[in-house]
Enzyme design. Structure first.
Site: not given
Ligand code: BGC
Length: 609
Positions: A330, A526
């Site tokens: 990730d 987030e």
């Molecule tokens: C997140 C993921 C996401 C990825 C791509 C990351 O910051 O934790 O859930 O899929 O970004 O956008």
């Protein structure tokens, strides 16, 4: 005195024209030169009657045929997933044989329209045609509640609302529609479903989950994977990603490494037994449902970033659960393993990560991994194993057979049928938490009703984050119906509806038997949403207070991604409805408020009043 000598402007014109001609010729030459820099002419590989291109052959035979023709660098390229904004030259897809390109949120085309998405994505696919073996890239996005990057797409309730429906058929249909709207823009890979199980509701990602009941999460996760990956005839049409493996939902408050966050990307401080008991089931379910990819969390467990955890990735996920798709890291997770990029890549790949979301430094990554193989820090077998899994997904998806030149049909995006499904999801997700003296369903024939609140007429609020922008938008920039629109549409003709966002009605003498206030959280994504005390803002409380003085019965609708602390106020309210983050079809709320459908939603998380 010296006289100034000035040339008339028209004398410069030929020079200006010459310069413009020169620039145009140079640009053409540059573009042609770029193409010639690619290793092969487009489609050359197609002339050779190769087994891996034979759509009739067995998938595994095709994979092995392709693998044995690939160089080490091409295999490493396949293990590389790059954020599109860091690719300055699309031909890098061919030059480095990149495995995937992605849009982080914000990775949209200059004009954010379905057509521009389609063209942008096809540009990357077409660039793959210039590579030696013509291996197409996978293009991945976060369509976590519909294809919500794209204006005009159907925006479904965030997962927390779907968790409240406890309806796997509905979730399956939503996933299928999401895959359809994505496919219209040429995208077949989604970083969803989220299978985290939240324990601490102060975390900014609670709403991305189906809630805290692991059985419900497992069932809905499987439904999502089935609906997303397979069409009605059971053909494999798109690739889902179960995320974030594992224990992401039980990090400890205050352990976030990112100084702007509080808990997100922090440490999961629990025993292995608890980790297994609380968090493994949905991933086991996802593997049983044949999920194509699994994304590794950004959390730390047992003193290591998850992407460095060989035991959890290889022993548990791949061997014990039997996961056979590819493991994806990730965002910047791999490069957070160690201060050295070389060492980070070596640790992650040896731990079992097959594809690394870099998202930026792809040239360094490819160079480092090649060096690590030469030095024996990563085995050739591990590289083959990773590349094999990625190629299998591409071949199974039919990426080699797709025609990247054909026009697309965008009519399914945000179609009436899809919006009806979203409306159904909204009404099934609503949870009536309090309803004194049958305040609901609303009875307002031949009477009036007052409406107020920061989230009553604001699409941005009801769609939440991961909608157009990573952190969401404010105001009515998404197509659909706001909660207010929906109420107005379904209210009996004999009734009168008055709206004032802050409950400052023009006519200060206005009073009504019923008032509705729609309030809640502003969008966040987030760690930005980590909040020590999720509750209502002073402004929202003031609006509720004002409305209380104007009506006999007060209904409060909460638009939020998680439980809010409203205990001290709720005695004063007659009815309370949790609407979660309902998405583009706010009218689904009115279906329940007016009793057009029974209220079936039940809490997916603990929320005491
Ligand atoms: C997140 C993921 C996401 C990825 C791509 C990351 O910051 O934790 O859930 O899929 O970004 O956008």
């Amino acid at each position: 005195m010296k006289k100034n000598f000035e040339l008339p402007f028209y004398l410069f014109l030929p020079i200006i024209i010459l310069i413009i001609c020169f620039i145009i010729i140079w640009m053409n030459f540059y573009a042609a030169n770029l193409k010639s820099q690619s290793i092969y002419a487009p489609g050359l590989y197609r002339e050779q009657n190769l087994l891996y291109l034979d759509s009739e052959a067995q998938i595994n035979d095709r994979v092995e045929d392709l693998l044995k023709q690939m160089t080490l660098l091409e295999k490493i390229g396949q293990m590389t997933l790059v954020e599109k904004n860091s690719i300055k030259d699309p031909f890098d897809v061919a030059r480095y044989s990149l495995g995937g390109v992605m849009s982080g949120f914000g990775g949209k085309p200059f004009n954010n329209t379905p057509k521009d998405w389609y063209e942008m994505v096809n540009n990357y696919y077409q660039a793959g045609e210039y590579s030696r073996l013509g291996i197409p890239v996978l293009y991945g996005v976060d369509s976590v509640h519909g294809h919500s990057n794209v204006p005009g797409a159907t925006v479904f309730p965030h997962f927390i609302g779907l968790g409240a429906t406890k309806n796997p058929d509905l979730v399956k249909n939503i996933a299928r529609v999401t895959a359809k709207e994505m496919a219209a823009t040429g995208i077949y890979w989604n970083f969803a479903p989220n299978l985290d199980i939240p324990f601490d509701y102060r975390w900014g990602r609670v709403y991305e989950t189906f809630g805290s009941d692991k059985d419900n999460v497992t069932t809905l996760g499987q439904a999502f994977i089935n609906g997303f990956q397979y069409d009605k005839d059971n053909n494999f049409v798109a690739l889902a990603t179960a995320k974030h493996f594992v224990g992401n939902g039980q990090m400890t408050w205050g352990t976030a490494v990112n100084s702007d966050y509080r808990i997100d990307q922090g440490t999961t401080n629990i025993s292995e037994a608890e980790l297994r008991e609380n968090h493994l089931a949905p991933f086991k379910g996802a593997v049983e449902a044949n999920v194509g990819a699994v994304m590794i969390g950004l959390n730390t467990f047992d003193g290591k970033k998850l992407a460095a955890n060989n035991y959890l990735i290889t022993d548990v996920l791949k061997e014990e659960l039997g996961f056979n798709g590819f493991v994806l890291s990730d965002w910047y997770g791999v490069y957070e393993i160690s201060g050295s990029k070389y060492e980070s890549a070596v640790i992650a790949i040896n731990a079992g990560v097959d594809m690394v979301m870099l998202p930026f430094d792809y040239k360094i990554f490819i160079r480092d991994v090649a060096e690590a193989v030469e030095k024996g820090d990563i085995s050739q077998t591990r590289i083959d194993d990773a590349a094999r899994k990625i190629l299998r997904a591409k071949i199974a998806l039919g990426m080699f057979e797709k025609d990247f030149d054909s026009p697309s049909d965008f009519s399914s995006i945000g179609s009436a049928e899809h919006r009806d499904l979203a409306r159904q999801a909204v009404r099934e997700s609503l949870v009536i938490m309090k309803n004194n003296q049958e305040t609901l369903p609303l009875k307002i024939e031949n009477s009036s009703m007052l409406i107020a609140g920061s989230a009553a007429n604001n699409m941005g609020r009801q769609t939440g984050a991961w909608t157009i922008e990573w952190q969401g938008v404010n105001g009515n920039v998404v197509e659909g119906t706001t909660i207010l629109d929906g109420i107005k549409q379904l209210a009996p003709e004999s009734s009168q509806i008055y709206f004032a966002e802050n409950a400052n009605f023009e006519n200060s003498n206005l009073r009504a038997p019923i008032g509705i206030v729609v309030v809640g959280e502003k969008p966040y994504a987030e760690g930005v949403g980590d909040n020590p005390n999720p509750s209502l803002s002073d402004l929202d409380l003031e609006t509720i207070e004002k409305m209380r003085g104007l009506v006999d019965k007060l209904v409060v609708i909460i638009v939020s991604g998680r439980p809010l602390d409203i205990k001290q106020y709720v005695d004063d309210w007659d009815a309370v409805v949790a609407a979660w983050l309902p998405g583009s079809e706010g009218i689904g709320c009115a279906d329940i408020l007016f009793g057009k459908y029974p209220a079936l939603g039940t809490l997916p998380v603990e929320w005491e009043l």
